[in-house]
Design an enzyme around this catalytic site. Structure first.
Site, PDB file in Angstrom:
ATOM      1  N   HIS A 125      39.012  37.987  44.476  1.00 59.63           N
ATOM      2  CA  HIS A 125      38.420  36.770  43.800  1.00 59.63           C
ATOM      3  C   HIS A 125      39.394  35.627  43.812  1.00 59.63           C
ATOM      4  CE1 HIS A 125      36.406  35.346  39.993  1.00 59.63           C
ATOM      5  NE2 HIS A 125      37.582  34.971  39.892  1.00 59.63           N
TER       6      HIS A 125
ATOM      7  N   CYS B 251      34.896  30.698  40.234  1.00 58.33           N
ATOM      8  CA  CYS B 251      35.145  31.386  38.979  1.00 58.33           C
ATOM      9  C   CYS B 251      34.065  31.082  37.854  1.00 58.33           C
ATOM     10  CB  CYS B 251      36.481  31.340  38.717  1.00 58.33           C
ATOM     11  SG  CYS B 251      36.889  32.949  37.484  1.00 58.33           S
TER      12      CYS B 251
ATOM     13  N   ASP C  88      36.205  41.565  45.293  1.00 59.72           N
ATOM     14  CA  ASP C  88      35.811  41.147  43.981  1.00 59.72           C
ATOM     15  C   ASP C  88      34.891  41.927  43.689  1.00 59.72           C
ATOM     16  OD1 ASP C  88      35.724  39.612  41.722  1.00 59.72           O
ATOM     17  OD2 ASP C  88      35.102  37.749  42.485  1.00 59.72           O
TER      18      ASP C  88
END
Length: 301
Positions: A269, A190, A238
């Site tokens: 995600h 991330c 995502d």
């Protein structure tokens, strides 16, 4: 134990959590939206237990494992916050004491500090034969506070440029470690995926290999500097991050950067994080196999 599936949770709940976790929605709005699912018959306890991390589930390698040695160490960061700290894990197996040098990998956390999941990732790397170092961006404020909400707020309050400089300093520190073979890899998740992309772009010769998991690219102006091979790890569902990929791929191709991209079918995600219901065991294990193979290819002398 780890989450094995999340088919019982509506997709929109994961989308809302993603917005909340990345500062696009405040907690009050997030909980209000979850309330609409409660009205539709879902249990709030089920929703929150699935969406919010339970780090007791994320330990795959114990800190007491005899094959590794873990401790905290500091490093200098003159262009960042002055001094940084991270979790350093060194292999102890396979005649480790007789080995002169090791490939080294920087592990970069999400947007909430050095939580137990990221420390476990560092231990997994050491177990696989790499020296791993996981800095904590929150160290100048006292370190990861023990929960993600506070950690996220702390990291959001900090100067982003200084945080980036701290990770550059950490990368240089690890690359120059006395046990390093001089080949530096980086893996991040991330926000950490963004930092891996940034490290590859900010200094052309800093990384020997980068593996960003669901991370956005560095600024367009910096991408011309990228030379290190990249392994891009993306989850099919995502949309926020995946929307940045076409332009990034175009720039990588234009620069002749060696790269691979894996799009994991049905993955959300955060699919590698085994502390929440976003975890996708099959895809996470496959992505990890790809990661280790990539580092073995590019970091071993």
């Amino acid at each position: 134990m780890s989450y094995q599936g999340n088919d019982h949770i509506p997709k929109e709940a994961f989308d809302w959590y993603d917005e909340y976790a990345h500062g696009l929605m405040d907690r009050r709005t997030f909980m209000k939206k979850l309330g609409t699912l409660v009205a539709a018959g879902y249990s709030m306890a089920l929703l929150t237990s699935a969406l919010l991390p339970n780090y007791a589930l994320a330990e795959q390698v114990s800190f007491n494992d005899p094959d590794i040695k873990a401790n905290y160490t500091t490093f200098e960061s003159p262009k960042g916050h002055g001094t940084g700290q991270g979790y350093l894990v060194i292999p102890q197996s396979n005649n480790a004491s007789d080995k002169a040098s090791w490939p080294v990998v920087l592990v970069v956390h999400e947007n909430r500090g050095l939580n137990p999941y990221i420390k476990d990732v560092a231990r997994r790397l050491a177990k696989a034969g790499f020296i791993a170092f996981a800095p904590d961006a929150l160290y100048p404020l006292g370190g990861y506070p023990g929960n993600d909400d506070d950690g996220r707020a702390m990291q959001r309050s900090m100067d982003r440029e200084k945080i980036q400089n701290d990770f550059v300093a950490a990368a240089r520190f690890l690359k120059a470690h006395p046990l390093s073979n001089g080949k530096l890899g980086a893996v991040g998740f991330c926000f950490g995926g963004y930092i891996v992309n940034y490290l590859a772009a900010v200094e052309s010769d800093l990384l020997s290999a980068g593996v960003p998991f669901y991370g956005t690219p560095a600024s367009e102006a910096l991408r011309k500097n990228i030379k290190a091979p990249l392994l891009i790890q993306l989850g099919e569902l995502d949309e926020r991050v995946n929307n940045t990929w076409p332009d990034y791929e175009k720039d990588l191709k234009a620069q002749g950067v060696p790269y691979q991209m894996h799009m994991y079918k049905g993955a959300k995600h955060g699919f590698h994080n085994d502390s929440t219901a976003r975890y996708d065991k099959e895809n996470a294990e496959l992505a990890w196999q790809h990661t280790l193979a990539f580092f073995n290819t590019h970091l071993l002398l």
